[in-house]
Write a protein that holds these residues in place. Sequence first.
Motif, PDB file in Angstrom:
ATOM      1  N   VAL A   1      38.609  34.979  27.619  1.00 53.14           N
ATOM      2  CA  VAL A   1      39.480  35.968  28.254  1.00 53.14           C
ATOM      3  C   VAL A   1      39.351  37.291  27.514  1.00 53.14           C
ATOM      4  O   VAL A   1      38.838  37.360  26.403  1.00 53.14           O
ATOM      5  CB  VAL A   1      40.958  35.523  28.244  1.00 53.14           C
ATOM      6  CG1 VAL A   1      41.129  34.202  28.960  1.00 53.14           C
ATOM      7  CG2 VAL A   1      41.499  35.426  26.822  1.00 53.14           C
ATOM      8  N   SER A   2      39.836  38.355  28.143  1.00 52.30           N
ATOM      9  CA  SER A   2      39.908  39.666  27.497  1.00 52.30           C
ATOM     10  C   SER A   2      41.336  40.170  27.564  1.00 52.30           C
ATOM     11  O   SER A   2      42.076  39.876  28.503  1.00 52.30           O
ATOM     12  CB  SER A   2      38.958  40.656  28.183  1.00 52.30           C
ATOM     13  OG  SER A   2      39.334  40.851  29.533  1.00 52.30           O
ATOM     14  N   ASP A   3      41.722  40.942  26.547  1.00 48.02           N
ATOM     15  CA  ASP A   3      43.078  41.447  26.425  1.00 48.02           C
ATOM     16  C   ASP A   3      43.041  42.964  26.506  1.00 48.02           C
ATOM     17  O   ASP A   3      42.419  43.613  25.663  1.00 48.02           O
ATOM     18  CB  ASP A   3      43.675  40.995  25.088  1.00 48.02           C
ATOM     19  CG  ASP A   3      45.154  41.314  24.960  1.00 48.02           C
ATOM     20  OD1 ASP A   3      45.775  41.624  25.984  1.00 48.02           O
ATOM     21  OD2 ASP A   3      45.682  41.231  23.832  1.00 48.02           O
ATOM     22  N   PRO A   4      43.691  43.571  27.506  1.00 44.43           N
ATOM     23  CA  PRO A   4      43.659  45.034  27.630  1.00 44.43           C
ATOM     24  C   PRO A   4      44.303  45.707  26.417  1.00 44.43           C
ATOM     25  O   PRO A   4      45.126  45.118  25.719  1.00 44.43           O
ATOM     26  CB  PRO A   4      44.473  45.297  28.903  1.00 44.43           C
ATOM     27  CG  PRO A   4      44.540  43.994  29.623  1.00 44.43           C
ATOM     28  CD  PRO A   4      44.475  42.930  28.570  1.00 44.43           C
ATOM     29  N   SER A   5      43.940  46.944  26.189  1.00 45.83           N
ATOM     30  CA  SER A   5      44.546  47.711  25.101  1.00 45.83           C
ATOM     31  C   SER A   5      46.008  47.997  25.431  1.00 45.83           C
ATOM     32  O   SER A   5      46.433  47.960  26.591  1.00 45.83           O
ATOM     33  CB  SER A   5      43.798  49.025  24.899  1.00 45.83           C
ATOM     34  OG  SER A   5      44.011  49.879  26.012  1.00 45.83           O
TER      35      SER A   5
ATOM     36  N   VAL B   1      45.111  32.812  32.525  1.00 41.79           N
ATOM     37  CA  VAL B   1      44.873  34.254  32.562  1.00 41.79           C
ATOM     38  C   VAL B   1      45.826  34.998  33.492  1.00 41.79           C
ATOM     39  O   VAL B   1      45.485  36.062  33.994  1.00 41.79           O
ATOM     40  CB  VAL B   1      43.405  34.554  32.955  1.00 41.79           C
ATOM     41  CG1 VAL B   1      42.470  34.224  31.820  1.00 41.79           C
ATOM     42  CG2 VAL B   1      42.994  33.792  34.209  1.00 41.79           C
ATOM     43  N   GLY B   2      47.025  34.468  33.711  1.00 42.25           N
ATOM     44  CA  GLY B   2      48.032  35.197  34.466  1.00 42.25           C
ATOM     45  C   GLY B   2      47.613  35.613  35.857  1.00 42.25           C
ATOM     46  O   GLY B   2      48.106  36.605  36.395  1.00 42.25           O
ATOM     47  N   SER B   3      46.717  34.860  36.476  1.00 39.93           N
ATOM     48  CA  SER B   3      46.136  35.250  37.755  1.00 39.93           C
ATOM     49  C   SER B   3      47.026  34.863  38.926  1.00 39.93           C
ATOM     50  O   SER B   3      47.729  33.848  38.894  1.00 39.93           O
ATOM     51  CB  SER B   3      44.766  34.572  37.916  1.00 39.93           C
ATOM     52  OG  SER B   3      44.275  34.734  39.230  1.00 39.93           O
ATOM     53  N   SER B   4      46.961  35.661  39.991  1.00 38.01           N
ATOM     54  CA  SER B   4      47.692  35.320  41.217  1.00 38.01           C
ATOM     55  C   SER B   4      47.221  33.989  41.779  1.00 38.01           C
ATOM     56  O   SER B   4      47.999  33.291  42.448  1.00 38.01           O
ATOM     57  CB  SER B   4      47.496  36.427  42.260  1.00 38.01           C
ATOM     58  OG  SER B   4      46.110  36.603  42.556  1.00 38.01           O
TER      59      SER B   4
ATOM     60  N   TYR C   1      46.338  38.855  30.388  1.00 37.87           N
ATOM     61  CA  TYR C   1      44.922  38.578  30.154  1.00 37.87           C
ATOM     62  C   TYR C   1      44.080  38.751  31.418  1.00 37.87           C
ATOM     63  O   TYR C   1      44.546  38.547  32.538  1.00 37.87           O
ATOM     64  CB  TYR C   1      44.731  37.145  29.650  1.00 37.87           C
ATOM     65  CG  TYR C   1      45.029  36.949  28.182  1.00 37.87           C
ATOM     66  CD1 TYR C   1      45.212  38.015  27.318  1.00 37.87           C
ATOM     67  CD2 TYR C   1      45.126  35.665  27.653  1.00 37.87           C
ATOM     68  CE1 TYR C   1      45.482  37.817  25.979  1.00 37.87           C
ATOM     69  CE2 TYR C   1      45.406  35.453  26.310  1.00 37.87           C
ATOM     70  CZ  TYR C   1      45.578  36.544  25.476  1.00 37.87           C
ATOM     71  OH  TYR C   1      45.849  36.335  24.146  1.00 37.87           O
ATOM     72  N   ASP C   2      42.822  39.075  31.171  1.00 40.17           N
ATOM     73  CA  ASP C   2      41.841  39.157  32.255  1.00 40.17           C
ATOM     74  C   ASP C   2      40.681  38.221  31.980  1.00 40.17           C
ATOM     75  O   ASP C   2      40.445  37.809  30.839  1.00 40.17           O
ATOM     76  CB  ASP C   2      41.343  40.588  32.424  1.00 40.17           C
ATOM     77  CG  ASP C   2      42.313  41.419  33.241  1.00 40.17           C
ATOM     78  OD1 ASP C   2      42.795  40.924  34.269  1.00 40.17           O
ATOM     79  OD2 ASP C   2      42.614  42.558  32.837  1.00 40.17           O
TER      80      ASP C   2
ATOM     81  N   GLY D   1      41.375  37.398  36.536  1.00 41.70           N
ATOM     82  CA  GLY D   1      42.550  37.260  35.690  1.00 41.70           C
ATOM     83  C   GLY D   1      43.759  37.957  36.278  1.00 41.70           C
ATOM     84  O   GLY D   1      43.939  38.000  37.492  1.00 41.70           O
ATOM     85  N   SER D   2      44.558  38.566  35.398  1.00 43.97           N
ATOM     86  CA  SER D   2      45.833  39.136  35.841  1.00 43.97           C
ATOM     87  C   SER D   2      45.710  40.563  36.360  1.00 43.97           C
ATOM     88  O   SER D   2      46.672  41.095  36.903  1.00 43.97           O
ATOM     89  CB  SER D   2      46.822  39.136  34.671  1.00 43.97           C
ATOM     90  OG  SER D   2      46.500  40.163  33.739  1.00 43.97           O
ATOM     91  N   TYR D   3      44.533  41.183  36.163  1.00 45.75           N
ATOM     92  CA  TYR D   3      44.362  42.610  36.437  1.00 45.75           C
ATOM     93  C   TYR D   3      45.377  43.429  35.635  1.00 45.75           C
ATOM     94  O   TYR D   3      46.158  44.198  36.167  1.00 45.75           O
ATOM     95  CB  TYR D   3      44.455  42.918  37.931  1.00 45.75           C
ATOM     96  CG  TYR D   3      43.336  42.304  38.753  1.00 45.75           C
ATOM     97  CD1 TYR D   3      41.999  42.546  38.435  1.00 45.75           C
ATOM     98  CD2 TYR D   3      43.620  41.484  39.831  1.00 45.75           C
ATOM     99  CE1 TYR D   3      40.974  41.972  39.188  1.00 45.75           C
ATOM    100  CE2 TYR D   3      42.611  40.908  40.593  1.00 45.75           C
ATOM    101  CZ  TYR D   3      41.286  41.155  40.262  1.00 45.75           C
ATOM    102  OH  TYR D   3      40.264  40.578  41.003  1.00 45.75           O
TER     103      TYR D   3
END
Length: 525
Positions: free
Chosen positions: A4-8, A95-98, A144-145, A176-178
């Motif tokens: 996963v990736s974590d936005p700033s 990843v908090g996705s819809s 998360y994305d 992910g969650s966008y």
Amino acid sequence: MKLVSDPSIERKIAKMHERMRWNHPLFGQLGIDRTQLVLDDGHDPAQGFTFCVLGDSGNGLHRHDSPQRRVSELMMQMTPSAQFILHTGDVVYLVGSSEQYPENFIRPYRELLVGGDRHPEQICYDSMVFNRPFLPVLGNHDYYDLPLAYGVLSQLLRPLRQAFRDQIDLDVGWHGSYQGDAYARAFLDYLKDIPESALQQHLERHYTAQTSTGKGLHYQPGQFTRLPNRYYRFRYGGIDFFALDSNTFNAPLPIESSERGDRHRQSLLEDLDRLQAERNKQMHIVQNSDPNRAAQPTPAAPELLDELLGKIEHIEESIRDLEKQLDPNTINEQIDFEQLEWLERGLVASWQDKTVRGRMIYFHHPPYVTEATKWHQGQTLAVRHYLREVFDRVELQVKQLIDNRPLVDLVLSGHAHCFEYLETLATGHADRGIKWVVCGGSGFSLRRQRTEGNILQERIDGRLQDVAVSHQFIGKTGQGANKQHPYSFLQVDVLPGQALQFRLKPQVAEYHQLRWKSYTSALDV
């Protein structure tokens, strides 16, 4: 490949501002406070009331017997008249996705949703209406994305994943969650989608509750159940509740430039190398698992799945924390001082209001915890640091009003996958005597307590001091066939009377030797 990736922090704040039309002039013109929530449930809280606390629950991976569903059923059974439910974050994994809301949220909590007890499959994640107030905050997984390459790979392997989903399924789809968009659409008053021509009518209809700081959003169970912002406050039964987004003030503090700092950096680098090797090992296990095993799924398969996914999730999270600590750009991370200043003003005003009998705060990342994977993380220490600064400033302004009481009566958090009750000690800072409760054991991959003991220490003013003591820890214990998984939620009973008194009752659904049992854990507060 990173899972996963974590936005700033800067991007998280900017995207949420965009969705909420944060700086729109209409809010000022109409006298609206963007952070005030007012509950309209028809209950007289002066007679005492009960609320529940969940956290880190969003696990839909146990296809046959979900721990999250067990906790939800126990909550319906033990607290049928609870006035509201707080959630300390990580509403859905991974990843908090819809895509994950139907299985990982709507189905487990169907009784809380209007129409959910009859046809949960017909409820869309962005149009949920709760029949009892459900008041969450954002967790890290809700932001998360999923890297595009992993989403594509996940779909290419979908037939294989479905063939042995009883054994291993990472529970991810295309995206992910966008940057928290799914959470915002699910729970917040998502104003971005309202046409400019209809915005004033919407605000005048729903922001009608008068508060000391302006008109607040009117939360009406069964009708309109949206939150005004990613951080917000509400008052119930004479208690001020502050809900925070700790994802935007959890950037690890920079490593000091000294010999001790150099040793610390070297230790972090060694930990990072070790965890990256372990991640590669675990991902290799996933990629080389034998799908033929799916033909004879065993009763222990959900437990094995939980162990594997929990290990991968923990490793990924620890790697991200170490990378942030080692990143020289960390010092330039834009901390959410706007939110922290809002909390400071709110706490000062709360203490100055004689009608308020207490204060409670809830958010995701625990400042104090003895769970083995979180107690020493950079994010843990950063949240502690920034909250402590806020409390110190508040105390200077209201010191004459405190009269030996804790500055805040109860702080609730999640993130660490356990239940824990701690109390801070006197260190010269204003967080002394506060009760801290971690509610992160409501469904996903329980963790163990650290082996270093129940006393947390910290170097303050150059001297190592005891800063907090853990009074109770409920998490994974035992080995092999004797392993115990006590999933939990917290029941808080607020007693009637002018002086604030409350009882904490951890409610546990424990999985042990392929069987479930439930019980109330004794807690002496």
